[in-house]
Design an enzyme around this catalytic site. Structure first.
Site, short mmCIF file in Angstrom:
data_model
loop_
_atom_site.label_atom_id
_atom_site.label_comp_id
_atom_site.label_asym_id
_atom_site.label_seq_id
_atom_site.Cartn_x
_atom_site.Cartn_y
_atom_site.Cartn_z
N PRO A 279 0.65 -1.17 -0.05
CA PRO A 279 -0.02 0.04 -0.07
C PRO A 279 0.99 1.30 -0.03
O PRO A 279 1.99 1.37 0.59
CB PRO A 279 -0.71 -0.18 1.42
CG PRO A 279 0.04 -0.87 2.07
CD PRO A 279 0.67 -1.83 1.16
N GLY A 280 0.29 2.19 -0.49
CA GLY A 280 0.76 3.69 -0.61
C GLY A 280 -0.03 4.75 -0.08
O GLY A 280 -0.05 5.01 1.03
N TYR A 321 -4.41 14.65 -13.21
CA TYR A 321 -5.31 13.56 -13.51
C TYR A 321 -6.87 14.28 -13.18
O TYR A 321 -7.90 13.56 -13.11
CB TYR A 321 -5.25 12.54 -12.35
CG TYR A 321 -3.80 12.01 -12.17
CD1 TYR A 321 -3.27 11.30 -13.13
CD2 TYR A 321 -3.34 12.12 -10.86
CE1 TYR A 321 -1.85 10.77 -12.74
CE2 TYR A 321 -1.86 11.85 -10.66
CZ TYR A 321 -1.41 11.11 -11.64
OH TYR A 321 -0.07 10.69 -11.29
N CYS A 347 2.80 29.64 -14.87
CA CYS A 347 2.08 30.30 -16.26
C CYS A 347 1.63 29.11 -17.12
O CYS A 347 2.21 28.67 -17.95
CB CYS A 347 3.28 31.13 -16.69
SG CYS A 347 3.99 32.13 -16.05
N GLU A 348 0.42 28.47 -16.74
CA GLU A 348 -0.23 27.43 -17.33
C GLU A 348 -1.49 27.55 -17.04
O GLU A 348 -1.87 27.45 -15.68
CB GLU A 348 0.27 26.17 -16.92
CG GLU A 348 1.87 25.65 -17.08
CD GLU A 348 2.05 24.79 -18.15
OE1 GLU A 348 1.05 24.36 -19.05
OE2 GLU A 348 3.24 24.68 -18.49
N TYR A 375 1.50 11.11 -3.31
CA TYR A 375 1.70 11.50 -4.67
C TYR A 375 1.58 12.96 -4.61
O TYR A 375 1.10 13.58 -5.73
CB TYR A 375 0.84 10.96 -5.55
CG TYR A 375 1.10 9.41 -5.38
CD1 TYR A 375 2.07 8.72 -5.93
CD2 TYR A 375 -0.02 8.51 -4.85
CE1 TYR A 375 2.20 7.22 -5.84
CE2 TYR A 375 0.06 7.18 -4.70
CZ TYR A 375 1.11 6.61 -5.37
OH TYR A 375 1.25 5.28 -5.26
N1 LLP Z 1 3.09 -1.24 -5.94
C1 LLP Z 1 3.21 -1.01 -7.33
C2 LLP Z 1 3.95 -1.92 -8.06
C3 LLP Z 1 2.89 0.32 -7.85
O1 LLP Z 1 3.12 0.48 -8.95
C4 LLP Z 1 2.19 1.11 -6.88
C5 LLP Z 1 1.72 2.61 -7.40
C6 LLP Z 1 1.82 0.77 -5.70
C7 LLP Z 1 2.28 -0.49 -5.20
C8 LLP Z 1 1.32 1.68 -4.61
O2 LLP Z 1 -0.10 1.98 -5.06
P1 LLP Z 1 -1.01 2.69 -3.90
O3 LLP Z 1 -1.32 1.69 -2.72
O4 LLP Z 1 -0.45 4.15 -3.76
O5 LLP Z 1 -2.21 3.14 -5.15
N2 LLP Z 1 0.56 9.25 -9.05
C9 LLP Z 1 -0.69 8.66 -8.91
C10 LLP Z 1 -0.72 7.07 -8.50
C11 LLP Z 1 0.36 6.39 -9.20
C12 LLP Z 1 0.54 4.94 -8.47
C13 LLP Z 1 1.59 4.17 -9.16
N3 LLP Z 1 1.84 2.95 -8.49
C14 LLP Z 1 -1.82 9.47 -8.26
O6 LLP Z 1 -1.42 10.77 -7.88
O7 LLP Z 1 -2.92 8.99 -8.21
#
Ligand code: LLP
Length: 420
Positions: A279-280, A321, A347-348, A375
């Site tokens: 998880p992130g 997004y 400036c966008e 993120y």
């Molecule tokens: N594992 C892998 C292999 C991943 O590619 C990712 C995220 C995660 C775990 C963690 O995913 P999460 O639990 O955070 O959903 N920048 C984008 C999100 C990109 C996610 C990329 N991969 C945003 O701001 O929504």
């Protein structure tokens, strides 16, 4: 945003026991503010549901790689999911252990593979046959065997934003499901690889469990075939992706999510395998806000603009997004609200943070952009030569600067002009 960590006291937003207004005074804006308690609670929700179940949590470093944030997780015994040798260096600097890190990513360089092997990472999540060959060569040159799991693309629809959906055939990620068995056989035949697991990650900000169960069913079927071919799959990595509430989304609670997946795996007779979660967002997203100050109010014919001192370089998600982040006043004001687009100074036209927001504002007011812990800072840039924001961690009544605000001189310190 985590309601227990971020709440109002007498009309003033607080992060745990500290007033957000005083943080902005002391440290300036734009300012990322994280709550240690919110990080801890989110991690505990995963860890508690994994306890006694042969399952482990690998924090996706990419979502928030501040050393203090990683350290909070490392202290609680977390593993980590990394996608570069830079992230590996951060994990180690933050007190994490390489042996608890899985190395993901679609384009690892030979140098990164070497660093990972030398540090002793737990597993490489490999995404293609050429990558298997490259890893085998690097491991050979070091006289080692690289532990390998293949990231399989289960071709399921995660029902999320196309830019953050990764499990469909059309995505660049993973080994195609139909090629997976043969790819495993190739890995098995390489002398310096040790096949240990299987892995998938179907996308991010996923608010339903069903895509995970669909992906798991496909993966478990494949595991049977791979084991029939003589390999032993010791772990199943289900990736990350669990969504959070930015607006009115209703994702499953972390504990329910973990338990449902683990039960599903057990019911299908695979309970002996270790399960990894990556998880992130669900750990850090609602543990952080971005504080910003209103510079100008600009009434327009069609729209009113609130021009603030944070911009797309600080928080790229809305521009990239069209992501929604709640925006709330730091000090509630008893005045008539108007509808504003909250925009930055870059400036966008794409430099907006929130559209059509009902706010009662005067110049100088502070706003909090919610759910900015994931993120957020990690995707910030120096576009328009804007120094990146400072980061603060609040812990009860205390606030600590955990990353200094950048200084303009730092931004071009590595540049030089031609001698003649
Ligand atoms: N594992 C892998 C292999 C991943 O590619 C990712 C995220 C995660 C775990 C963690 O995913 P999460 O639990 O955070 O959903 N920048 C984008 C999100 C990109 C996610 C990329 N991969 C945003 O701001 O929504």
């Amino acid at each position: 945003m985590s309601d227990s960590a971020f709440h109002y006291v007498d009309g003033v937003l607080h992060a745990e026991g500290v007033s957000a207004a005083s943080l902005a005074e002391q440290f300036g804006t734009p300012l990322y503010v994280y709550s240690r308690d919110a990080l801890t609670q989110a991690y505990r929700a995963y860890a508690d549901a994994c306890a006694g179940r042969n399952a482990t949590v690998h924090v996706a470093v990419k979502a928030n790689s501040n050393l203090a944030v990683l350290n909070v997780f490392a202290r609680m015994g977390a593993g980590f999911d990394i996608v570069s040798s830079g992230e590996l260096a951060r994990v180690i600097a933050a007190g994490g252990r390489a042996e608890n890190a899985v190395f993901s990513g679609v384009g690892k360089s030979a140098a990164e593979m070497r660093e990972g092997l030398e540090a002793g990472v737990k597993c490489f999540n490999v995404e293609s046959i050429p990558e298997l060959h490259a890893l085998n060569e690097v491991a050979k040159s070091l006289g080692k065997k690289a532990p390998v799991s293949l990231r399989v693309n289960p071709d399921v629809d995660a029902k999320t934003h196309p830019y953050i959906s990764t499990g469909l055939k059309s995505n660049k990620f993973g080994v195609a499901f139909s090629d997976a068995r043969a790819t495993y056989a190739q890995a098995q035949a390489m002398d310096h690889l040790d096949v240990v697991g299987i892995d998938c990650h179907i996308g991010s900000q996923i608010t339903e469990i069903s895509p995970y169960l669909d992906a798991l069913d496909k993966l478990l079927e494949l595991v049977k075939q791979i084991e029939a071919d003589g390999m032993s799959i010791r772990h199943i990595d289900v990736g990350g992706g669990l969504g959070i509430t930015y607006d009115d989304e209703t994702p499953p609670a972390i504990g329910d999510f973990v338990t449902t997946l683990l039960d599903h795996i057990e019911e299908r007779g695979h309970g002996a395998r270790e399960v990894y979660f990556e998880p992130g967002r669900s750990l850090v997203g609602n543990a952080g806000v971005l504080l910003t100050r209103v510079e100008y109010l600009k009434p327009g014919e069609e729209k009113n603009f609130a021009i603030v001192d944070a911009a797309m370089n600080d928080l790229a998600r809305p521009a990239m997004y069209e992501a929604y982040h709640r925006i709330v006043p730091v000090v509630k004001r008893d005045a008539a609200a108007q509808i504003y687009d909250v925009v930055g100074p870059v400036c966008e036209s794409g430099d907006w943070l929130g559209r059509d927001r009902e706010l009662a504002l005067v110049p100088g007011d502070l706003l909090a952009i919610c759910s900015a812990g994931a993120y957020g800072f990690v995707m910030s840039s120096n576009y328009n030569t804007r120094p990146r924001a400072a980061e603060i961690m609040v812990d009860g009544e205390r606030a600590r600067l955990v990353r200094e605000r950048e200084d303009v001189k730092q931004l071009f310190a590595g540049e030089s002009i031609l001698p003649d």
